[in-house]
Design an enzyme around this catalytic site. Structure first.
Site, mmCIF file in Angstrom:
data_model
loop_
_atom_site.group_PDB
_atom_site.id
_atom_site.type_symbol
_atom_site.label_atom_id
_atom_site.label_comp_id
_atom_site.label_asym_id
_atom_site.label_seq_id
_atom_site.Cartn_x
_atom_site.Cartn_y
_atom_site.Cartn_z
ATOM 1 N N ASP A 171 0.909 -1.142 0.000
ATOM 2 C CA ASP A 171 0.000 0.000 0.000
ATOM 3 C C ASP A 171 0.946 1.189 0.000
ATOM 4 O O ASP A 171 1.585 1.468 1.029
ATOM 5 C CB ASP A 171 -0.885 0.014 1.252
ATOM 6 C CG ASP A 171 -1.866 1.174 1.199
ATOM 7 O OD1 ASP A 171 -1.439 2.300 0.873
ATOM 8 O OD2 ASP A 171 -3.053 0.962 1.474
ATOM 9 N N HIS A 172 1.069 1.860 -1.126
ATOM 10 C CA HIS A 172 2.172 2.824 -1.208
ATOM 11 C C HIS A 172 2.023 3.985 -0.226
ATOM 12 O O HIS A 172 2.987 4.663 0.070
ATOM 13 C CB HIS A 172 2.396 3.307 -2.651
ATOM 14 C CG HIS A 172 1.430 4.349 -3.120
ATOM 15 N ND1 HIS A 172 0.165 4.049 -3.557
ATOM 16 C CD2 HIS A 172 1.547 5.693 -3.227
ATOM 17 C CE1 HIS A 172 -0.448 5.165 -3.907
ATOM 18 N NE2 HIS A 172 0.363 6.183 -3.728
ATOM 19 N N HIS A 234 -5.804 2.932 1.249
ATOM 20 C CA HIS A 234 -4.966 4.053 1.699
ATOM 21 C C HIS A 234 -5.543 4.784 2.916
ATOM 22 O O HIS A 234 -4.857 4.985 3.916
ATOM 23 C CB HIS A 234 -4.764 5.063 0.566
ATOM 24 C CG HIS A 234 -4.210 4.469 -0.699
ATOM 25 N ND1 HIS A 234 -3.288 3.451 -0.701
ATOM 26 C CD2 HIS A 234 -4.431 4.768 -2.008
ATOM 27 C CE1 HIS A 234 -2.978 3.151 -1.956
ATOM 28 N NE2 HIS A 234 -3.661 3.926 -2.767
#
Ligand code: BG6
Length: 477
Positions: A171-172, A234
């Protein structure tokens, strides 16, 4: 500090993510001296390319997406680390060649930058061809499923060949500098944690506002929408890090155990606490419905929701989350809004004030703590709220400006074998288990999102949702 020598195979090595993010990110790490000379990056995809062609493709991508980093010599050195192999994820072609390329005594990592429907096939073939062993790491991208059932199926397909300790779900947002700073602020200071609960905090706002539309991604996006594309992953991660209990140590499972407890404590959100929107055309740019390619699309490009974390720490403190495309500004922040002082000794006129701590993810990563002080001058005790501004780049000097981008940091964590900033399988499943019934409830009712103007802060209804509780969203600037 250089990481151990590695072979990183990127399935989908010629794809958009690889060209935009993964390879430019690796290049920056190479330039900063983190990659040993014998480390290699192997692009793997279905199309036929010579290694020389692949290297040129990546040189072009770096020129396009990161033209400022490195020198011509560094670029040449980096390109020499690249190899290409044509592999068929669903067939047998290319696997022997890939196996022959793998070096000994080095970290082996496989980045699945491909459609999730291929995860299982790749895992199986890596195993069948003896390319993966118990030390191998695999990296997978979102979307990790589109609901609980599909996420479970993906987890099961990976688990057939890999242990959870080998699986790195990206999950950047977790790789963003400020997100990690949130943990540093909460658990590295005495100041905040005693106040970090419903007794002192009125509510929390999490905003991820974007100016881009879904241009060119309409097909994927229309099946997904803001809830699946942004909230389930996010924003959920931001909420978890804000709300979780202090883990006993900064260790992957200790941190992820605490995040999981937060997700499991989330309430079943009623539809009155949700506003979904679609952006309108603005004369120059098309609206969402044109992008979606379906004039009747019911998919949301904006969502605002009020969520409760039902546990001792947070009972009575709502968390408001909103995210959307084509909004006024690209701006993401977590705002912790404290309660008003219980009594004003300065009289009615001075009013009652509240502290607000904002943690900015982008732009200008940093934090602001709004404190109330006396307005300067002879006018008596007039109070004013001023920010104690801590823009990291200003406070910490040039080093803070050179922070690795989320992907760079996360890929290096894969090589180091540190899973702290990756989602565990049970976390992803819990997030879907929370999101699924909510999505089903608006789908069952056939709700259509409300329209909002491009360049606005989202639909009026989202403002009203806060107003009815005597609160207001912070401005999107
Ligand atoms: C992606 C979403 O995961 O995150 C995109 O699929 C979104 O729709 C992007 O634009 C936002 O990431 P960032 O890092 O630009 O905030």
């Amino acid at each position: 500090i250089p990481v151990d020598p590695f072979d990183l195979v990127i399935f989908g090595g010629t794809g958009d993510l690889a060209r935009r993010k993964i390879l430019p990110g690796l290049y920056r790490r190479y330039c900063s001296g983190q990659m040993e000379d014998n480390s290699r990056i192997i692009g793997a995809a279905r199309s036929e390319h010579e290694t020389a062609e692949f290297r040129q493709m990546i040189a072009d991508a770096i020129a396009e997406f990161d033209p400022k980093s490195g020198s011509p010599e560094q670029l040449e050195g980096f390109l020499e680390r690249l190899e290409y192999v044509q592999v068929d994820a669903l067939g047998e072609a290319g696997w022997k060649e890939l196996a022959a390329l793998m070096g000994e005594n080095r970290v082996r990592a496989f980045y699945f930058s491909v459609a999730p429907s291929l995860f299982g096939a790749l895992a199986e073939r890596l195993h069948a061809h003896g390319i993966a062993d118990s030390e191998t790491r695999i990296v997978v991208e979102k979307p990790f499923g589109k609901d609980l059932a599909s996420a479970k199926a993906l987890n099961a397909a990976l688990a057939e060949h890999f242990d959870e300790s080998q699986i790195y779900r990206i999950d950047h947002y977790l790789g963003k500098e400020t997100v990690q700073n949130l943990m540093a602020v909460r658990f590295g200071n005495m100041l905040f944690e005693p106040l970090w609960n419903s007794q002192y905090i009125d509510h929390i706002q999490i905003t991820v506002a974007e100016t881009v539309g879904v241009d060119g991604r309409g097909e994927y996006y229309d099946r997904s929408g803001a809830m699946r594309d942004m909230v389930q992953n996010h924003l959920m991660q931001l909420l978890c890090l804000t709300a979780m209990e202090p883990p006993a140590k900064f260790d992957p499972d200790a941190v992820r155990d605490e995040k999981l407890k937060v997700i499991r404590a989330l309430n079943a959100v009623p539809l009155e606490d949700v506003v979904r929107g679609q952006y309108l055309a603005d004369g120059k740019k098309p609206g969402y419905l044109e992008h979606a390619g379906d004039p009747d699309s019911k998919t949301e490009s904006f969502i605002a929701l009020r969520v409760e974390v039902s546990n001792w720490r947070w009972a009575g403190t709502p968390f408001y989350m909103r995210t959307g495309k084509r909004l006024r500004a690209r701006s993401s922040e977590i705002a912790v809004v404290f309660k008003e002082t219980p009594h004003s000794i300065f009289g009615e006129e001075a009013g009652r004030h509240r502290n607000v701590l904002t943690i900015r993810l982008q732009p200008n990563e940093g934090m602001d703590l709004f404190v109330t002080i006396k307005e300067p001058g002879p006018g008596g005790m007039r109070l004013v709220d001023v920010p104690l501004d801590m823009t990291f780049a200003e406070a910490l000097g040039p080093e803070a400006e050179d922070v690795p981008d989320a992907y760079e940091r996360l890929i290096m964590d894969v090589i180091r074998g540190n899973q702290t900033l990756f989602m565990r399988g049970d976390e992803v499943e819990a997030a879907w288990a929370w999101a699924d019934p909510l999505i089903a409830s608006w789908e069952n009712r056939g709700d259509k999102p409300v329209p909002y103007e491009t360049g606005s802060t989202g639909p009026e209804e989202a403002l009203a949702m806060m107003h009815r509780e005597g609160r207001r969203w912070r401005d999107i600037r």
